[in-house]
Design a protein around this motif. Structure first.
Motif, PDB file in Angstrom:
ATOM      1  N   ILE A 143      60.389 150.231  36.210  1.00  0.00           N
ATOM      2  CA  ILE A 143      60.816 150.640  34.874  1.00  0.00           C
ATOM      3  C   ILE A 143      59.612 151.067  34.030  1.00  0.00           C
ATOM      4  CG2 ILE A 143      61.851 149.803  32.720  1.00  0.00           C
ATOM      5  CD1 ILE A 143      63.721 148.097  34.507  1.00  0.00           C
ATOM      6  N   GLY A 144      58.518 150.297  34.105  1.00  0.00           N
ATOM      7  CA  GLY A 144      57.309 150.676  33.375  1.00  0.00           C
ATOM      8  C   GLY A 144      56.723 151.982  33.868  1.00  0.00           C
ATOM      9  N   GLY A 145      56.716 152.191  35.172  1.00  0.00           N
ATOM     10  CA  GLY A 145      56.202 153.433  35.745  1.00  0.00           C
ATOM     11  C   GLY A 145      57.039 154.626  35.346  1.00  0.00           C
TER      12      GLY A 145
ATOM     13  N   ILE B 223      70.232 155.939  38.207  1.00  0.00           N
ATOM     14  CA  ILE B 223      70.391 155.947  39.666  1.00  0.00           C
ATOM     15  C   ILE B 223      69.816 154.680  40.271  1.00  0.00           C
ATOM     16  CG2 ILE B 223      69.631 157.107  41.780  1.00  0.00           C
ATOM     17  CD1 ILE B 223      69.912 159.764  40.243  1.00  0.00           C
ATOM     18  N   MET B 224      68.646 154.239  39.803  1.00  0.00           N
ATOM     19  CA  MET B 224      68.022 153.012  40.304  1.00  0.00           C
ATOM     20  C   MET B 224      68.913 151.799  40.018  1.00  0.00           C
ATOM     21  SD  MET B 224      65.424 151.726  41.892  1.00  0.00           S
ATOM     22  CE  MET B 224      64.106 152.881  41.758  1.00  0.00           C
ATOM     23  N   LEU B 225      69.455 151.721  38.817  1.00  0.00           N
ATOM     24  CA  LEU B 225      70.335 150.598  38.479  1.00  0.00           C
ATOM     25  C   LEU B 225      71.611 150.614  39.309  1.00  0.00           C
ATOM     26  CD1 LEU B 225      69.923 150.431  34.591  1.00  0.00           C
ATOM     27  CD2 LEU B 225      68.993 148.870  36.305  1.00  0.00           C
ATOM     28  N   LEU B 226      72.156 151.805  39.551  1.00  0.00           N
ATOM     29  CA  LEU B 226      73.348 151.898  40.400  1.00  0.00           C
ATOM     30  C   LEU B 226      73.047 151.458  41.832  1.00  0.00           C
ATOM     31  CD1 LEU B 226      74.975 155.222  39.156  1.00  0.00           C
ATOM     32  CD2 LEU B 226      75.837 152.899  38.854  1.00  0.00           C
TER      33      LEU B 226
ATOM     34  N   ILE C 170      49.374 157.516  36.441  1.00  0.00           N
ATOM     35  CA  ILE C 170      49.316 156.050  36.538  1.00  0.00           C
ATOM     36  C   ILE C 170      50.695 155.486  36.863  1.00  0.00           C
ATOM     37  CG2 ILE C 170      48.914 153.930  35.231  1.00  0.00           C
ATOM     38  CD1 ILE C 170      46.676 155.440  33.753  1.00  0.00           C
ATOM     39  N   GLY C 171      51.745 156.061  36.264  1.00  0.00           N
ATOM     40  CA  GLY C 171      53.114 155.605  36.544  1.00  0.00           C
ATOM     41  C   GLY C 171      53.506 155.833  37.992  1.00  0.00           C
ATOM     42  N   VAL C 172      53.180 157.002  38.526  1.00  0.00           N
ATOM     43  CA  VAL C 172      53.499 157.298  39.930  1.00  0.00           C
ATOM     44  C   VAL C 172      52.727 156.364  40.852  1.00  0.00           C
ATOM     45  CG1 VAL C 172      53.260 159.034  41.746  1.00  0.00           C
ATOM     46  CG2 VAL C 172      54.137 159.694  39.512  1.00  0.00           C
ATOM     47  N   ILE C 173      51.462 156.145  40.569  1.00  0.00           N
ATOM     48  CA  ILE C 173      50.646 155.246  41.397  1.00  0.00           C
ATOM     49  C   ILE C 173      51.185 153.824  41.329  1.00  0.00           C
ATOM     50  CG2 ILE C 173      48.354 154.199  41.615  1.00  0.00           C
ATOM     51  CD1 ILE C 173      47.180 156.923  40.795  1.00  0.00           C
ATOM     52  N   ALA C 174      51.571 153.396  40.133  1.00  0.00           N
ATOM     53  CA  ALA C 174      52.109 152.039  39.985  1.00  0.00           C
ATOM     54  C   ALA C 174      53.394 151.875  40.789  1.00  0.00           C
ATOM     55  CB  ALA C 174      52.366 151.731  38.510  1.00  0.00           C
ATOM     56  N   ILE C 175      54.252 152.886  40.751  1.00  0.00           N
ATOM     57  CA  ILE C 175      55.521 152.795  41.497  1.00  0.00           C
ATOM     58  C   ILE C 175      55.252 152.790  42.998  1.00  0.00           C
ATOM     59  CG2 ILE C 175      57.639 154.045  42.057  1.00  0.00           C
ATOM     60  CD1 ILE C 175      57.791 154.869  39.125  1.00  0.00           C
ATOM     61  N   LEU C 176      54.387 153.688  43.467  1.00  0.00           N
ATOM     62  CA  LEU C 176      54.149 153.809  44.901  1.00  0.00           C
ATOM     63  C   LEU C 176      53.355 152.639  45.471  1.00  0.00           C
ATOM     64  CD1 LEU C 176      53.397 157.623  45.268  1.00  0.00           C
ATOM     65  CD2 LEU C 176      55.485 156.392  45.873  1.00  0.00           C
ATOM     66  N   ILE C 177      52.316 152.214  44.773  1.00  0.00           N
ATOM     67  CA  ILE C 177      51.424 151.198  45.331  1.00  0.00           C
ATOM     68  C   ILE C 177      51.901 149.773  45.036  1.00  0.00           C
ATOM     69  CG2 ILE C 177      49.071 150.265  45.212  1.00  0.00           C
ATOM     70  CD1 ILE C 177      48.063 153.091  44.897  1.00  0.00           C
ATOM     71  N   CYS C 178      52.411 149.541  43.847  1.00  0.00           N
ATOM     72  CA  CYS C 178      52.757 148.163  43.458  1.00  0.00           C
ATOM     73  C   CYS C 178      54.244 147.851  43.609  1.00  0.00           C
ATOM     74  CB  CYS C 178      52.327 147.897  42.016  1.00  0.00           C
ATOM     75  SG  CYS C 178      50.561 148.085  41.748  1.00  0.00           S
ATOM     76  N   ALA C 179      55.098 148.716  43.055  1.00  0.00           N
ATOM     77  CA  ALA C 179      56.516 148.399  42.989  1.00  0.00           C
ATOM     78  C   ALA C 179      57.210 148.503  44.343  1.00  0.00           C
ATOM     79  CB  ALA C 179      57.207 149.301  41.979  1.00  0.00           C
ATOM     80  N   SER C 180      56.886 149.530  45.098  1.00  0.00           N
ATOM     81  CA  SER C 180      57.571 149.725  46.380  1.00  0.00           C
ATOM     82  C   SER C 180      57.362 148.552  47.333  1.00  0.00           C
ATOM     83  CB  SER C 180      57.113 151.028  47.035  1.00  0.00           C
ATOM     84  OG  SER C 180      57.446 152.118  46.224  1.00  0.00           O
ATOM     85  N   PRO C 181      56.135 148.094  47.567  1.00  0.00           N
ATOM     86  CA  PRO C 181      55.980 146.938  48.461  1.00  0.00           C
ATOM     87  C   PRO C 181      56.644 145.681  47.912  1.00  0.00           C
ATOM     88  CG  PRO C 181      53.868 148.049  48.186  1.00  0.00           C
ATOM     89  CD  PRO C 181      54.817 148.666  47.223  1.00  0.00           C
ATOM     90  N   ALA C 182      56.545 145.487  46.590  1.00  0.00           N
ATOM     91  CA  ALA C 182      57.160 144.283  46.015  1.00  0.00           C
ATOM     92  C   ALA C 182      58.670 144.302  46.207  1.00  0.00           C
ATOM     93  CB  ALA C 182      56.813 144.171  44.527  1.00  0.00           C
TER      94      ALA C 182
ATOM     95  N   ILE D 287      61.783 140.872  40.870  1.00  0.00           N
ATOM     96  CA  ILE D 287      61.665 141.083  39.422  1.00  0.00           C
ATOM     97  C   ILE D 287      60.399 141.879  39.103  1.00  0.00           C
ATOM     98  CG2 ILE D 287      61.290 139.906  37.222  1.00  0.00           C
ATOM     99  CD1 ILE D 287      63.168 137.705  38.224  1.00  0.00           C
ATOM    100  N   ALA D 288      59.287 141.518  39.715  1.00  0.00           N
ATOM    101  CA  ALA D 288      58.033 142.226  39.453  1.00  0.00           C
ATOM    102  C   ALA D 288      58.152 143.692  39.863  1.00  0.00           C
ATOM    103  CB  ALA D 288      56.876 141.553  40.195  1.00  0.00           C
ATOM    104  N   GLY D 289      58.729 143.949  41.017  1.00  0.00           N
ATOM    105  CA  GLY D 289      58.905 145.329  41.463  1.00  0.00           C
ATOM    106  C   GLY D 289      59.806 146.118  40.531  1.00  0.00           C
ATOM    107  N   SER D 290      60.882 145.503  40.043  1.00  0.00           N
ATOM    108  CA  SER D 290      61.783 146.194  39.122  1.00  0.00           C
ATOM    109  C   SER D 290      61.104 146.487  37.798  1.00  0.00           C
ATOM    110  CB  SER D 290      63.038 145.343  38.881  1.00  0.00           C
ATOM    111  OG  SER D 290      63.714 145.105  40.085  1.00  0.00           O
ATOM    112  N   VAL D 291      60.344 145.529  37.286  1.00  0.00           N
ATOM    113  CA  VAL D 291      59.630 145.741  36.024  1.00  0.00           C
ATOM    114  C   VAL D 291      58.588 146.848  36.173  1.00  0.00           C
ATOM    115  CG1 VAL D 291      58.001 144.655  34.413  1.00  0.00           C
ATOM    116  CG2 VAL D 291      60.050 143.426  35.119  1.00  0.00           C
ATOM    117  N   ILE D 292      57.883 146.863  37.288  1.00  0.00           N
ATOM    118  CA  ILE D 292      56.876 147.907  37.510  1.00  0.00           C
ATOM    119  C   ILE D 292      57.534 149.280  37.630  1.00  0.00           C
ATOM    120  CG2 ILE D 292      55.121 148.742  39.117  1.00  0.00           C
ATOM    121  CD1 ILE D 292      54.466 145.776  39.680  1.00  0.00           C
TER     122      ILE D 292
END
Length: 180
Positions: free
Chosen positions: A87-89, A9-12, A103-115, A80-85
């Motif tokens: 996928i890692g999350g 879904i994210m890739l689409l 940790i994955g949820v926190i990484a997605i919410l705190i790091c990936a979303s703003p990026a 790119i950083a947000g997408s990598v985070i």
């Protein structure tokens, strides 16, 4: 399995976002409208040099694309950083470990979303504007070349030789015309 659905879904979503970026925009061509004007009213004399200079000025106003390259350079690492985070999350969430999932949820919410919220709009906007500005710069360069060629043709003498046939007196010959 649920993780793979989220990734698909994210890739689409990202794919549809970029497809929207690459969609072509139809813009009116001022050179075509000037040509149609001269074809519709053949009695009107248009100074071609003034038309070329006007069009060159119009395209030059919106022909600088250096700022868009800088914007793309700024937006790309964030995206790119947000997408990598993300996928890692998602991989951490699907690992089955409760601590890794948190940790994955926190990484997605705190790091990936703003990026992603910062990088993707900057990248998309600057890419769209880059295409427009690059097209205007190319059109301006073409018009400058055409103006130089027109000026060279305008100051030259042309000799046109055409065959002539006269059916009444059954004669043939050549007709020479000088154009200044």
């Amino acid at each position: 399995m649920n993780c793979y659905k989220n990734i698909i879904i994210m890739l689409l979503l990202i794919g549809s976002l970029f497809c929207n970026t690459f969609a072509t925009e139809s813009e009116p061509d001022p050179l075509k409208s000037e040509t149609e004007l001269s074809q519709n009213n053949s009695k009107t004399e248009i100074d071609s040099i003034a038309v070329y200079e006007y069009l060159i000025r119009e395209y030059s106003e919106d022909a600088s694309y250096a700022q868009n390259i800088v914007g793309m350079i700024i937006g790309l690492p964030f995206t790119i950083a947000g997408s990598v985070i993300v996928i890692g999350g998602l991989a951490l969430i699907s690992s089955g470990n409760a601590l890794a999932g948190v940790i994955g949820v926190i990484a997605i919410l705190i790091c990936a979303s703003p990026a992603l919220l910062i990088g993707a709009p900057i990248l998309i906007y600057n890419y769209k504007k880059y295409k427009v500005h690059k097209r205007n710069a190319d059109k301006r360069d073409e018009l400058q070349e055409a103006l130089e060629q027109y000026k060279q043709r305008q100051h030259s003498i042309q000799v046109v030789i055409t065959p002539v046939t006269n059916l009444e007196s059954s004669s043939i010959g050549l007709n020479a015309t000088l154009r200044f």
